[in-house]
Design a protein around this motif. Structure first.
Motif, PDB file in Angstrom:
ATOM      1  N   GLY A  29     -70.542 -52.291  40.168  1.00 58.38           N
ATOM      2  CA  GLY A  29     -70.969 -51.594  40.509  1.00 58.38           C
ATOM      3  C   GLY A  29     -71.030 -49.578  41.037  1.00 58.38           C
ATOM      4  O   GLY A  29     -70.608 -50.613  42.463  1.00 58.38           O
ATOM      5  N   GLY A  30     -71.674 -48.556  41.197  1.00 55.18           N
ATOM      6  CA  GLY A  30     -71.907 -47.768  41.988  1.00 55.18           C
ATOM      7  C   GLY A  30     -70.878 -47.196  42.627  1.00 55.18           C
ATOM      8  O   GLY A  30     -69.040 -47.678  42.743  1.00 55.18           O
ATOM      9  N   ARG A  31     -71.009 -46.472  43.795  1.00 52.70           N
ATOM     10  CA  ARG A  31     -70.068 -45.925  43.999  1.00 52.70           C
ATOM     11  C   ARG A  31     -69.281 -46.314  45.490  1.00 52.70           C
ATOM     12  O   ARG A  31     -70.304 -46.155  46.202  1.00 52.70           O
ATOM     13  CB  ARG A  31     -70.040 -43.748  44.518  1.00 52.70           C
ATOM     14  N   ARG A  32     -68.327 -46.507  44.849  1.00 60.86           N
ATOM     15  CA  ARG A  32     -68.164 -47.368  46.731  1.00 60.86           C
ATOM     16  C   ARG A  32     -67.545 -45.893  47.875  1.00 60.86           C
ATOM     17  O   ARG A  32     -67.222 -45.229  46.980  1.00 60.86           O
ATOM     18  CB  ARG A  32     -66.555 -47.895  46.506  1.00 60.86           C
ATOM     19  N   ARG A  33     -67.667 -46.098  48.627  1.00 59.55           N
ATOM     20  CA  ARG A  33     -67.422 -45.489  50.129  1.00 59.55           C
ATOM     21  C   ARG A  33     -66.405 -45.593  50.514  1.00 59.55           C
ATOM     22  O   ARG A  33     -65.214 -43.998  50.477  1.00 59.55           O
ATOM     23  CB  ARG A  33     -68.557 -45.584  50.727  1.00 59.55           C
ATOM     24  N   VAL A  34     -65.471 -46.635  50.259  1.00 60.31           N
ATOM     25  CA  VAL A  34     -64.082 -46.478  50.413  1.00 60.31           C
ATOM     26  C   VAL A  34     -63.052 -46.363  49.146  1.00 60.31           C
ATOM     27  O   VAL A  34     -63.882 -47.382  49.069  1.00 60.31           O
ATOM     28  CB  VAL A  34     -63.514 -47.645  51.449  1.00 60.31           C
ATOM     29  N   PRO A  35     -61.631 -46.042  48.984  1.00 61.90           N
ATOM     30  CA  PRO A  35     -61.005 -46.672  48.232  1.00 61.90           C
ATOM     31  C   PRO A  35     -60.294 -48.253  48.272  1.00 61.90           C
ATOM     32  O   PRO A  35     -60.133 -48.475  49.077  1.00 61.90           O
ATOM     33  CB  PRO A  35     -59.634 -45.082  48.619  1.00 61.90           C
ATOM     34  N   GLY A  36     -60.028 -48.968  47.882  1.00 60.98           N
ATOM     35  CA  GLY A  36     -60.167 -49.909  47.490  1.00 60.98           C
ATOM     36  C   GLY A  36     -60.455 -50.957  48.186  1.00 60.98           C
ATOM     37  O   GLY A  36     -61.861 -50.495  47.294  1.00 60.98           O
ATOM     38  N   LEU A  37     -60.291 -52.070  48.823  1.00 59.07           N
ATOM     39  CA  LEU A  37     -60.833 -53.149  49.332  1.00 59.07           C
ATOM     40  C   LEU A  37     -62.285 -53.028  50.491  1.00 59.07           C
ATOM     41  O   LEU A  37     -61.519 -52.426  51.354  1.00 59.07           O
ATOM     42  CB  LEU A  37     -60.098 -54.286  49.488  1.00 59.07           C
ATOM     43  N   ARG A  38     -63.064 -53.017  50.755  1.00 62.48           N
ATOM     44  CA  ARG A  38     -63.773 -52.878  51.888  1.00 62.48           C
ATOM     45  C   ARG A  38     -63.394 -53.968  52.889  1.00 62.48           C
ATOM     46  O   ARG A  38     -62.492 -55.457  52.497  1.00 62.48           O
ATOM     47  CB  ARG A  38     -65.489 -53.282  51.342  1.00 62.48           C
ATOM     48  N   ARG A  39     -63.577 -53.856  54.209  1.00 64.50           N
ATOM     49  CA  ARG A  39     -62.918 -55.168  54.855  1.00 64.50           C
ATOM     50  C   ARG A  39     -63.857 -56.107  55.063  1.00 64.50           C
ATOM     51  O   ARG A  39     -62.950 -57.089  55.146  1.00 64.50           O
ATOM     52  CB  ARG A  39     -64.103 -54.686  56.415  1.00 64.50           C
ATOM     53  N   GLU A  40     -64.804 -56.063  54.580  1.00 70.42           N
ATOM     54  CA  GLU A  40     -65.784 -57.859  54.413  1.00 70.42           C
ATOM     55  C   GLU A  40     -65.172 -58.009  53.301  1.00 70.42           C
ATOM     56  O   GLU A  40     -64.544 -59.543  52.898  1.00 70.42           O
ATOM     57  CB  GLU A  40     -67.092 -57.374  53.663  1.00 70.42           C
ATOM     58  N   GLU A  41     -65.029 -56.897  51.683  1.00 68.18           N
ATOM     59  CA  GLU A  41     -63.834 -58.471  50.775  1.00 68.18           C
ATOM     60  C   GLU A  41     -62.641 -58.704  51.590  1.00 68.18           C
ATOM     61  O   GLU A  41     -62.252 -59.918  51.258  1.00 68.18           O
ATOM     62  CB  GLU A  41     -63.190 -57.085  50.007  1.00 68.18           C
ATOM     63  N   LEU A  42     -62.078 -57.850  52.229  1.00 67.92           N
ATOM     64  CA  LEU A  42     -60.260 -58.643  52.834  1.00 67.92           C
ATOM     65  C   LEU A  42     -61.561 -59.841  53.126  1.00 67.92           C
ATOM     66  O   LEU A  42     -60.215 -60.563  54.049  1.00 67.92           O
ATOM     67  CB  LEU A  42     -60.313 -57.174  53.587  1.00 67.92           C
TER      68      LEU A  42
END
Length: 284
Positions: free
Chosen positions: A31-44
């Motif tokens: 949840g919450g607003r993501r600062r970047v669209p799509g995946l974060r670097r950590e998730e990738l």
């Protein structure tokens, strides 16, 4: 200036992260607003099975010495298709002298004879940077009189983005611009240090807002097969397919031949175009 491979690599990877969603890949969404669209670097990095620092160094282009295993893992995590995967490898591996594009491109006489013998289909050969290297009479009648243009202007990207006549020739001109930009980006990745590529990109960026928009999308696409609807000023609408043939001894050259369905209105229009081209042929 030559294409900045490190900057291109980072922008390409960020654009591919942006099109993926955590929920589509089985990752928890807190949840919450993501600062970047799509995946974060950590998730990738988690999906690829590499450390966050390792992926960050790749995306920032700190080095061009990543192993094939790492690139394979990142490509799988980003769900890259074959063309995108090859583009990633070109950008992320060390450049070699074999990648240079110094030699001028020439079309073999046999290929020119092949074009001329295919009198009933529009056909042409495209080289590096979407330069039109050779064509038959029907291709000139369909698209433009390439022979009347200065050699530097015989370029599909310049024509599509800078020639007003192209906007009315293609029924879906916006799609044509996206296809040409995607193909040009693929070509630029093959020869990132080619000064002619850099000059063309600078010219298009300075002269065409449409080019700047579609170039920023970072799409990668090879020219294989497909179809375009043409609105020709003489014979009207033509719905034509195309097939692309590459030459093993020069993969930078591609022959594009149009096709038409038997018995269709487009076949009739194409025959009328061939007759018109013959009638308007200069007398030698």
């Amino acid at each position: 200036m030559p294409l900045d491979r490190r900057a291109e690599l980072g922008e390409f990877l960020r654009s591919r992260r942006a099109r993926l969603r955590p929920e589509e890949l089985g990752l928890p969404d807190y949840g919450g607003r993501r600062r970047v669209p799509g995946l974060r670097r950590e998730e990738l990095a988690q999906l690829a099975g590499v450390s966050v620092d390792h992926y960050v160094r790749l995306e920032q282009g700190r080095t061009l010495h990543f192993s094939e295993a790492v690139l394979d893992a990142v490509a799988r995590a980003l769900r890259l298709n074959d063309v995108e995967r090859q583009h990633l490898y070109r950008l992320a591996r060390p450049w070699s002298e074999g990648d240079r594009a110094d030699a001028p491109q020439r079309v073999r006489p046999g290929l020119r004879r092949l074009l001329d013998s295919a009198a009933d289909v529009p056909a042409y050969i495209v080289g590096r940077n979407t330069d039109v290297l050779a064509w038959n009479r029907l291709a000139a009648a369909l698209i433009t009189d390439f022979g009347a243009l200065p050699p530097a202007q015989r370029n599909l990207a310049r024509l599509v983005f800078l020639d007003e006549g192209m906007r009315s020739l293609y029924a879906d001109w916006p799609q044509k611009t996206r296809d040409v930009a995607a193909y040009l980006r693929l070509d630029a990745g093959r020869h990132p240090d080619d000064p002619e590529t850099a000059a063309l990109l600078d010219e298009l960026s300075a002269s065409s807002p449409e080019f700047r928009k579609v170039w920023a999308e970072h799409q990668i696409k090879d020219k294989t097969h497909g179809r375009y609807v043409y609105r020709h000023p003489v014979v009207g609408e033509l719905d034509l397919g195309f097939e692309t043939l590459r030459f093993p001894d020069d993969p930078d050259q591609a022959l594009i031949a149009h096709t038409v369905e038997d018995g269709s209105a487009s076949q009739t229009a194409l025959r009328l175009l061939a007759s018109w081209a013959e009638e308007t042929r200069p007398v030698s």
